[in-house]
Design a protein around this motif. Structure first.
Motif, PDB file in Angstrom:
ATOM      1  N   PRO A 363       0.827  -1.219   0.000  1.00 26.89           N
ATOM      2  CA  PRO A 363       0.000   0.000   0.000  1.00 26.89           C
ATOM      3  C   PRO A 363       0.855   1.259   0.000  1.00 26.89           C
ATOM      4  O   PRO A 363       2.009   1.254   0.444  1.00 26.89           O
ATOM      5  N   VAL A 364       0.285   2.328  -0.484  1.00 26.03           N
ATOM      6  CA  VAL A 364       1.007   3.606  -0.531  1.00 26.03           C
ATOM      7  C   VAL A 364       1.116   4.216   0.858  1.00 26.03           C
ATOM      8  O   VAL A 364       2.119   4.854   1.197  1.00 26.03           O
ATOM      9  N   TYR A 365       0.086   3.976   1.709  1.00 29.29           N
ATOM     10  CA  TYR A 365       0.071   4.579   3.046  1.00 29.29           C
ATOM     11  C   TYR A 365      -0.099   3.500   4.105  1.00 29.29           C
ATOM     12  O   TYR A 365      -0.683   2.437   3.857  1.00 29.29           O
ATOM     13  N   THR A 366       0.392   3.786   5.294  1.00 30.43           N
ATOM     14  CA  THR A 366       0.257   2.886   6.426  1.00 30.43           C
ATOM     15  C   THR A 366      -1.084   3.128   7.126  1.00 30.43           C
ATOM     16  O   THR A 366      -1.895   3.951   6.689  1.00 30.43           O
ATOM     17  N   GLU A 367      -1.297   2.397   8.228  1.00 25.52           N
ATOM     18  CA  GLU A 367      -2.532   2.554   8.999  1.00 25.52           C
ATOM     19  C   GLU A 367      -2.677   3.959   9.578  1.00 25.52           C
ATOM     20  O   GLU A 367      -3.786   4.423   9.850  1.00 25.52           O
ATOM     21  N   THR A 368      -1.568   4.649   9.778  1.00 26.47           N
ATOM     22  CA  THR A 368      -1.609   6.008  10.344  1.00 26.47           C
ATOM     23  C   THR A 368      -1.570   7.081   9.261  1.00 26.47           C
ATOM     24  O   THR A 368      -1.257   8.237   9.544  1.00 26.47           O
TER      25      THR A 368
END
Length: 530
Positions: A363-368
């Protein structure tokens, strides 16, 4: 996008056809052509979609390979296959991940382990193609094939666990082991259920076109069902393929012939497509790291590529010899492998499209909602490992095999075993013909059919025994081969006559197709007999 994928498929098949015509290595040429095409200006880019690979390309390739595998050989070599397909991907994940953590700036350990899991599974398509062409021993081919069937499941499970940790989700070692166990067991159950049901349905149908159509759908449906139930789609497809391949003897001859032709055609298209697709990814991957230091990227790429290649060599030798040293039962049951053959297996570690698909799935972004650390670098390093192993190991593997003199002598053993089995089969057939003839009177016209069938059965036995004393260097023509050649010429004459009748307007195309179909089956039967 659809037009671009179609264009890629057309170019891939055309290049693969030229490679087969001139005896070149298709995977290497296709990757090279893809690298060149990717730099042509104004051409639309073709991004590698993870769903395309994992749901549409991987399942049929795994299913086909599983059907062509030997269940008996798989079971006999389960320990060695387990070391390669389960132990090696896990070790590769840890070693390559730690090396990347040390050399790549600002790369957290969890993200580094994601990279390690991504490059962990080798793609044995090109290795097996080279091995078949150069006559590797059957046990080595079984190991490479078994590894390629199961290592994706191990690596993709490790990838999911490492990815969960990298994006901020909790993932302990115990949870990871439980995830792997559930996925493996779920995939095994789904695969067996699908195999049993599909086997019964295909035998019940006795409709070759529909049976083959079902066979085409099986890998996709099996993979999807297993993944939806949180099992391993890879293990499910492999299990179903092994089961259905083992049970294919219950199908009619027309279904088996049709299945093989369709399966090989699909495999050729998909394999050609994915290797060309790999080469096309370079420009967009370079765009992702254009602001980085190319000196540092070169150091990172060299270190990760070297670690990927070396960890396989370091693992394969102890995994081969330590169990023999520790177990007398293994020593008594299995012949000792030569260091040369072990090195060939360790050198056959080319990576493929599954690694790139997993990398693009990051994914491009994490959970935060933070950018995934060094995602562009991970994608580029994965590409370097895939292309680097294909070019370094793929180009040198034939030379290594020839230099070390690794080859199998199963061809002569197979011919002897086949001749003995054919002799027993012929005698059983002759016994039944004698029983049938004893029921007929001397003037019964059916006796002629018995005589013709006896000659055919005798020919089968003679051909099998003739082949034992004839190698590739024997240029003389045996009596049976001469008869087969004459039979083919006669069939060609008849075929030309039917076509002339159609061209003259005395029969229509439907009659011609009926005639050609019967002649084709007759010619195919002659090819199998010889």
């Amino acid at each position: 996008m659809g037009a671009s994928l179609l264009l890629v498929a057309v170019i891939a098949v055309a290049v693969a056809a030229l490679c087969r015509r001139y005896g070149l290595s298709s995977p290497l040429v296709l990757v090279t052509v893809g690298l060149g095409i990717g730099w042509i200006p104004e051409l639309p880019s073709v991004a590698l979609e993870p769903e395309l690979v994992l749901f549409l390309i991987l399942p049929p390739l795994l299913y086909s390979a599983a059907q062509e595998s030997s269940y008996q050989a798989f079971r006999a070599n389960w320990r060695a296959i387990g070391f390669l397909a389960v132990g090696l991907p896990l070790v590769t994940t840890l070693v390559v991940g730690y090396v990347a953590y040390l050399v790549v700036p600002n790369l957290p350990l969890a993200a580094a382990l994601v990279l390690g899991a991504v490059v962990a599974p080798p793609d044995a398509v090109s290795a097996q193609a080279i091995g078949r062409r150069l006559g590797l021993p059957r046990r080595m081919m079984t190991l490479l094939g078994g590894e390629s069937l199961l290592n994706d499941a191990t690596a993709l499970t490790a990838f999911r666990i490492a990815l969960a940790a990298a994006v901020g989700a909790t993932a302990t070692v115990g949870e990871g082991a439980l995830t792997f166990a559930v996925a493996a067991l779920g995939g095994l159950i789904v695969g067996l259920l699908v195999g049993v049901v599909v086997s019964w349905v295909r035998v019940w149908l006795t409709d070759p076109p529909m049976e083959t159509a079902i066979g085409i759908i099986v890998p996709f449906a099996t993979y999807y069902a297993a993944e939806e139930l949180h099992g391993s789609g890879v293990i499910a497809v492999v299990t179903a393929g092994l089961y259905l391949g083992h049970r294919s003897v219950r199908l009619g001859y027309a279904t088996r012939l049709q299945d093989e032709a369709v399966r090989k055609s699909i495999d050729t298209i998909l394999e050609s497509f994915v290797f060309l697709l790999i080469g096309l990814q370079l420009p967009m991957l370079i765009d992702g790291v254009e602001n980085e230091s190319w000196t540092q990227i070169a150091i990172d790429a060299a270190a990760v590529l070297a670690a990927t290649i070396l960890v396989r060599i370091v693992w394969v030798f102890p995994a081969t010899y330590l169990p023999r040293l520790l177990s007398r039962r293994i020593r008594d049951r299995e012949p000792p492998p030569t260091p040369a053959s072990v090195f060939v297996v360790s050198w056959a570690g080319m990576r493929g499209v599954v690694s790139l698909a997993a990398a693009f799935a990051i994914p491009v972004y994490t959970e935060t909602n933070e950018p995934f650390p060094a995602r562009a670098e991970i994608l580029f390093l994965t590409f370097v490992v895939v292309v680097g192993t294909l070019l370094i190991q793929g180009t040198t593997l034939p030379w290594v095999i020839r230099f070390l003199g690794v080859s199998g002598d199963e061809h002569a053993q197979d011919r002897l075993a086949y001749a003995a089995a054919q002799d027993r089969a012929s005698r059983e057939a002759e016994r039944r013909l004698d029983e049938y003839a004893a029921e007929l009177t001397d003037d019964d016209p059916r006796r002629l059919q018995v005589v013709m069938l006896r000659k055919w059965v005798t020919t089968q036995r003679n051909v099998a025994w003739e082949e034992l004393g004839r190698g590739p260097e024997d240029l003389g023509e045996s009596p049976t081969s001469a008869g087969a050649r004459l039979r083919t010429e006669i069939l060609q004459i008849q075929r030309a006559a039917f076509i002339a009748e159609r061209d003259a307007g005395r029969i229509d195309d439907e009659v011609l197709r009926i005639a050609l179909r019967r002649l084709d089956f007759a010619e195919g039967q002659g090819d199998r007999d010889t």
